[in-house]
Design a protein around this motif. Structure first.
Motif, PDB file in Angstrom:
ATOM      1  N   ARG A   1       0.837  -1.215   0.000  1.00  8.93           N
ATOM      2  CA  ARG A   1       0.000   0.000   0.000  1.00  8.93           C
ATOM      3  C   ARG A   1       0.865   1.255   0.000  1.00  8.93           C
ATOM      4  O   ARG A   1       0.593   2.199  -0.735  1.00  8.93           O
ATOM      5  N   GLN A   2       1.923   1.281   0.800  1.00 13.33           N
ATOM      6  CA  GLN A   2       2.812   2.445   0.841  1.00 13.33           C
ATOM      7  C   GLN A   2       3.509   2.654  -0.505  1.00 13.33           C
ATOM      8  O   GLN A   2       3.660   3.785  -0.974  1.00 13.33           O
ATOM      9  N   THR A   3       3.920   1.571  -1.142  1.00  8.28           N
ATOM     10  CA  THR A   3       4.571   1.680  -2.450  1.00  8.28           C
ATOM     11  C   THR A   3       3.595   2.187  -3.492  1.00  8.28           C
ATOM     12  O   THR A   3       3.947   3.008  -4.352  1.00  8.28           O
ATOM     13  N   LEU A   4       2.346   1.739  -3.424  1.00  5.00           N
ATOM     14  CA  LEU A   4       1.333   2.223  -4.369  1.00  5.00           C
ATOM     15  C   LEU A   4       1.045   3.708  -4.171  1.00  5.00           C
ATOM     16  O   LEU A   4       0.839   4.435  -5.141  1.00  5.00           O
ATOM     17  N   ILE A   5       1.049   4.149  -2.935  1.00  2.91           N
ATOM     18  CA  ILE A   5       0.866   5.577  -2.671  1.00  2.91           C
ATOM     19  C   ILE A   5       2.034   6.367  -3.259  1.00  2.91           C
ATOM     20  O   ILE A   5       1.851   7.415  -3.873  1.00  2.91           O
ATOM     21  N   PHE A   6       3.254   5.834  -3.108  1.00  2.00           N
ATOM     22  CA  PHE A   6       4.424   6.470  -3.708  1.00  2.00           C
ATOM     23  C   PHE A   6       4.286   6.541  -5.231  1.00  2.00           C
ATOM     24  O   PHE A   6       4.562   7.574  -5.845  1.00  2.00           O
ATOM     25  N   LEU A   7       3.863   5.440  -5.857  1.00  4.08           N
ATOM     26  CA  LEU A   7       3.718   5.421  -7.311  1.00  4.08           C
ATOM     27  C   LEU A   7       2.646   6.407  -7.769  1.00  4.08           C
ATOM     28  O   LEU A   7       2.836   7.139  -8.739  1.00  4.08           O
ATOM     29  N   ARG A   8       1.522   6.421  -7.075  1.00  8.48           N
ATOM     30  CA  ARG A   8       0.455   7.352  -7.448  1.00  8.48           C
ATOM     31  C   ARG A   8       0.944   8.800  -7.335  1.00  8.48           C
ATOM     32  O   ARG A   8       0.728   9.615  -8.234  1.00  8.48           O
ATOM     33  N   THR A   9       1.641   9.089  -6.252  1.00  4.59           N
ATOM     34  CA  THR A   9       2.161  10.446  -6.052  1.00  4.59           C
ATOM     35  C   THR A   9       3.184  10.794  -7.130  1.00  4.59           C
ATOM     36  O   THR A   9       3.199  11.925  -7.635  1.00  4.59           O
ATOM     37  N   SER A  10       4.003   9.842  -7.518  1.00  2.71           N
ATOM     38  CA  SER A  10       5.010  10.087  -8.556  1.00  2.71           C
ATOM     39  C   SER A  10       4.357  10.374  -9.905  1.00  2.71           C
ATOM     40  O   SER A  10       4.734  11.328 -10.598  1.00  2.71           O
TER      41      SER A  10
ATOM     42  N   MET B   1      11.626   3.380 -14.696  1.00  3.70           N
ATOM     43  CA  MET B   1      11.741   3.071 -13.272  1.00  3.70           C
ATOM     44  C   MET B   1      10.359   2.885 -12.650  1.00  3.70           C
ATOM     45  O   MET B   1      10.133   1.929 -11.902  1.00  3.70           O
ATOM     46  N   LEU B   2       9.418   3.754 -12.976  1.00  9.82           N
ATOM     47  CA  LEU B   2       8.072   3.636 -12.428  1.00  9.82           C
ATOM     48  C   LEU B   2       7.380   2.368 -12.936  1.00  9.82           C
ATOM     49  O   LEU B   2       6.655   1.710 -12.187  1.00  9.82           O
ATOM     50  N   LEU B   3       7.613   2.004 -14.182  1.00 14.53           N
ATOM     51  CA  LEU B   3       7.048   0.779 -14.730  1.00 14.53           C
ATOM     52  C   LEU B   3       7.603  -0.451 -14.010  1.00 14.53           C
ATOM     53  O   LEU B   3       6.869  -1.390 -13.704  1.00 14.53           O
ATOM     54  N   ARG B   4       8.908  -0.454 -13.722  1.00 20.07           N
ATOM     55  CA  ARG B   4       9.509  -1.570 -12.979  1.00 20.07           C
ATOM     56  C   ARG B   4       8.845  -1.725 -11.615  1.00 20.07           C
ATOM     57  O   ARG B   4       8.547  -2.839 -11.171  1.00 20.07           O
ATOM     58  N   GLU B   5       8.586  -0.602 -10.955  1.00 16.96           N
ATOM     59  CA  GLU B   5       7.929  -0.657  -9.646  1.00 16.96           C
ATOM     60  C   GLU B   5       6.494  -1.145  -9.775  1.00 16.96           C
ATOM     61  O   GLU B   5       6.009  -1.897  -8.925  1.00 16.96           O
ATOM     62  N   LEU B   6       5.808  -0.731 -10.836  1.00 12.14           N
ATOM     63  CA  LEU B   6       4.449  -1.214 -11.069  1.00 12.14           C
ATOM     64  C   LEU B   6       4.439  -2.731 -11.238  1.00 12.14           C
ATOM     65  O   LEU B   6       3.594  -3.429 -10.657  1.00 12.14           O
ATOM     66  N   CYS B   7       5.366  -3.246 -12.017  1.00 10.44           N
ATOM     67  CA  CYS B   7       5.447  -4.704 -12.240  1.00 10.44           C
ATOM     68  C   CYS B   7       5.774  -5.444 -10.948  1.00 10.44           C
ATOM     69  O   CYS B   7       5.204  -6.502 -10.665  1.00 10.44           O
ATOM     70  N   ARG B   8       6.676  -4.896 -10.153  1.00  5.08           N
ATOM     71  CA  ARG B   8       7.031  -5.517  -8.880  1.00  5.08           C
ATOM     72  C   ARG B   8       5.831  -5.521  -7.936  1.00  5.08           C
ATOM     73  O   ARG B   8       5.548  -6.528  -7.277  1.00  5.08           O
ATOM     74  N   CYS B   9       5.091  -4.423  -7.918  1.00  7.43           N
ATOM     75  CA  CYS B   9       3.900  -4.342  -7.071  1.00  7.43           C
ATOM     76  C   CYS B   9       2.822  -5.324  -7.529  1.00  7.43           C
ATOM     77  O   CYS B   9       2.117  -5.902  -6.708  1.00  7.43           O
TER      78      CYS B   9
ATOM     79  N   GLN C   1      -5.743  -4.494 -11.565  1.00  6.94           N
ATOM     80  CA  GLN C   1      -5.644  -3.041 -11.752  1.00  6.94           C
ATOM     81  C   GLN C   1      -4.196  -2.620 -12.009  1.00  6.94           C
ATOM     82  O   GLN C   1      -3.929  -1.765 -12.860  1.00  6.94           O
ATOM     83  N   LEU C   2      -3.268  -3.226 -11.306  1.00  9.79           N
ATOM     84  CA  LEU C   2      -1.857  -2.911 -11.517  1.00  9.79           C
ATOM     85  C   LEU C   2      -1.385  -3.386 -12.882  1.00  9.79           C
ATOM     86  O   LEU C   2      -0.533  -2.756 -13.510  1.00  9.79           O
ATOM     87  N   GLY C   3      -1.938  -4.490 -13.367  1.00  9.00           N
ATOM     88  CA  GLY C   3      -1.618  -4.951 -14.719  1.00  9.00           C
ATOM     89  C   GLY C   3      -2.071  -3.958 -15.774  1.00  9.00           C
ATOM     90  O   GLY C   3      -1.344  -3.670 -16.736  1.00  9.00           O
ATOM     91  N   ILE C   4      -3.261  -3.399 -15.575  1.00 10.27           N
ATOM     92  CA  ILE C   4      -3.768  -2.375 -16.504  1.00 10.27           C
ATOM     93  C   ILE C   4      -2.884  -1.136 -16.470  1.00 10.27           C
ATOM     94  O   ILE C   4      -2.524  -0.587 -17.513  1.00 10.27           O
ATOM     95  N   ALA C   5      -2.522  -0.697 -15.267  1.00 10.62           N
ATOM     96  CA  ALA C   5      -1.647   0.475 -15.145  1.00 10.62           C
ATOM     97  C   ALA C   5      -0.303   0.222 -15.821  1.00 10.62           C
ATOM     98  O   ALA C   5       0.237   1.098 -16.501  1.00 10.62           O
ATOM     99  N   GLY C   6       0.232  -0.983 -15.660  1.00  9.23           N
ATOM    100  CA  GLY C   6       1.506  -1.335 -16.286  1.00  9.23           C
ATOM    101  C   GLY C   6       1.411  -1.326 -17.802  1.00  9.23           C
ATOM    102  O   GLY C   6       2.312  -0.829 -18.489  1.00  9.23           O
ATOM    103  N   GLU C   7       0.330  -1.860 -18.341  1.00  9.23           N
ATOM    104  CA  GLU C   7       0.134  -1.867 -19.796  1.00  9.23           C
ATOM    105  C   GLU C   7       0.055  -0.441 -20.338  1.00  9.23           C
ATOM    106  O   GLU C   7       0.627  -0.127 -21.386  1.00  9.23           O
ATOM    107  N   ARG C   8      -0.647   0.408 -19.626  1.00  9.20           N
ATOM    108  CA  ARG C   8      -0.779   1.806 -20.062  1.00  9.20           C
ATOM    109  C   ARG C   8       0.550   2.546 -19.963  1.00  9.20           C
ATOM    110  O   ARG C   8       0.856   3.392 -20.800  1.00  9.20           O
ATOM    111  N   CYS C   9       1.331   2.221 -18.959  1.00  4.29           N
ATOM    112  CA  CYS C   9       2.651   2.831 -18.823  1.00  4.29           C
ATOM    113  C   CYS C   9       3.573   2.356 -19.950  1.00  4.29           C
ATOM    114  O   CYS C   9       4.344   3.145 -20.503  1.00  4.29           O
TER     115      CYS C   9
END
Length: 123
Positions: free
Chosen positions: A9-18, A45-53, A67-75
């Motif tokens: 959850r904290q990492t997702l908040i970081f990604l959203r903020t980024s 870098m943000l895409l790598r974090e999305l995939c890890r999440c 949802q994270l898969g969709i975000a990764g595809e869009r990125c």
């Protein structure tokens, strides 16, 4: 909620903020037809974090993982068109399209409301 879910959850908040910071940095140029300035290294870098999440979310929440898969595809799509191919307006819209499923993933991992007790009920 266990520690893995809290960390995710904290990492997702970081990604959203980024992603929001990147989007807001080009917000002043929404009507500008010139190419956007996005740095492909930052997006990678943000895409790598999305995939890890997404991998971390798999055992915790199937909806968050999707949802994270969709975000990764869009990125990835944004990365394929970046840098210099998109106008600032289109880039801004694609960043919004990444933020939408990120918000959905966060909603899937909402913290449960703590149970409130009156002082005389505590043991």
């Amino acid at each position: 909620m266990n520690s893995e879910a809290r960390q995710l959850r904290q990492t997702l908040i970081f990604l959203r903020t980024s992603f929001e910071a990147v989007q807001h940095s080009i917000a002043g140029r929404l009507d500008d037809p010139l190419p956007c300035w996005l740095d492909a290294t930052l997006l990678t870098m943000l895409l790598r974090e999305l995939c890890r999440c997404q991998q971390q979310a798999r055992p915790l929440s199937r909806e968050a993982c999707d949802q994270l898969g969709i975000a990764g595809e869009r990125c990835e799509l944004l990365l394929k068109q970046c840098p210099g191919v998109l106008s600032s307006t289109v880039c801004h819209r694609q960043l919004a399209a990444i933020l939408l499923p990120l918000g959905g993933a966060l909603a899937c991992l909402e913290l449960p409301a703590p149970k409130r007790r009156w002082p005389w009920q505590r043991r």
